[in-house]
Design an enzyme around this catalytic site. Structure first.
Site: not given
Ligand code: AMP
Length: 297
Positions: A46, A53, A77, A193, A201
């Site tokens: 997103m 990411h 969502q 991470v 994060l």
């Molecule tokens: P989001 O943009 O929050 O929808 O996340 C996009 C992708 O990045 C999803 O698969 C999340 O699980 C992954 N993600 C978000 N935060 C982290 C993190 N701290 N460590 C690893 N992957 C992450």
């Protein structure tokens, strides 16, 4: 004569905003050039990208010759009263970060492009597990998430899609969708991470002021306590982990549970073996989630 040379800036990814552009950009690769032989990896996001990411992007780069990162804040969502409008949008910074990782394509559609007739009537349902934990607080969230992920899979047609373990319930539901609907791709999962002090994060961390940032450590602290108490029995483990929330007035615990990774259902005190401890809490106005693998012994 000498020439001074500066390293050239990394190429900015090609930004695709329509489904038609994605299909034609990736069709050339699919027709049989060397990139297509190495496959296509999709990293759905997103935006408001951080190092979590980027670790997904790096894994995608290892797995495939062509990497597509989608950036789409999916209205389907978000529930009424959630942070859809306030969700951070930082496209220029995201593109610079992805350029540095050598990403070829970014798919950044508008909501109108993804849902031209308004919110789609056809949805993928997440079932019972979609109503628990995150789904209990956010009704319909996982149906909306699975629906957009299915659309992204059909638009990009990746060989592999990379997700973060940070969103463990999402990973469980996406894997099950791929399995139950026989979708022709592999799912790869990357560990969470964290900052050096343990905070996972998250794009939402930017909303935390200094006090909330300190208070947010209650989540990772609870998970560390759960891990340390994993051989003491479930009741003791939950008590130890929950105690981390005692000191913080501006943190409200939503749930702290241990689930069986095979079913994503909460375990009872007789359960032994690998499990996942999950926590969600509101820190000030910001809702945060975290989880860690543990082994109940
Ligand atoms: P989001 O943009 O929050 O929808 O996340 C996009 C992708 O990045 C999803 O698969 C999340 O699980 C992954 N993600 C978000 N935060 C982290 C993190 N701290 N460590 C690893 N992957 C992450």
């Amino acid at each position: 004569m000498t020439f001074s040379s500066r390293p050239s800036a990394p190429a900015t990814p090609v930004v695709l905003t329509t489904v038609a552009e994605v299909r034609s950009a990736l069709a050339a690769g699919r027709a049989g050039d060397s990139a297509s032989d190495a496959g296509i990896a999709l990293v759905p996001t997103m935006g408001a990208l951080h190092d979590g990411h980027l670790s997904l992007v790096r894994r995608a780069r290892e797995l495939a010759g062509t990497v597509v990162v989608s950036i789409f804040v999916n209205p389907l969502q978000f529930g009424a009263g959630e942070d859809l409008d306030a969700y951070p949008r930082t496209l220029d910074a995201d593109l610079a970060a992805l350029a540095a990782e050598g990403v070829e394509y970014v798919f950044a559609p508008t909501a109108r492009e993804m849902y031209p007739s308004g919110p789609s009537e056809t949805r993928v349902t997440a079932g019972h597990i979609g109503t628990l934990l995150e789904g209990a607080t956010r009704p319909g969230h996982f149906d909306g998430m699975l629906t957009v992920v299915a659309k992204l899979f059909n638009i990009v047609r990746p060989d592999v899609a990379v997700f973060g373990q940070k969103d463990a319930q999402q990973v469980f539901l996406v894997r099950r969708m791929v399995d139950e609907l026989n979708l022709p791709l592999a799912i790869e999962v990357v560990p969470t991470v964290r900052e050096s002090d343990g905070l996972a994060l998250s794009s939402r961390n930017r909303f935390l002021d200094a006090g909330a940032r300190r208070a947010a450590l209650a989540l990772s602290g609870a998970l560390q306590a759960a891990d340390a108490a994993a051989s003491d029995g479930l009741v003791e483990l939950l008590a130890e982990a929950t105690a981390n929330f005692g000191d913080h007035d501006d943190v409200t615990l939503d749930y702290l549970v241990v689930v069986d990774p095979a079913s994503f259902l909460p375990v009872d005190e007789h359960f032994r073996g690998p499990a996942i401890a999950l926590v969600a809490a509101r820190v000030g106005a910001t809702r945060l989630i975290d989880n860690t693998p543990i082994t109940l012994g």
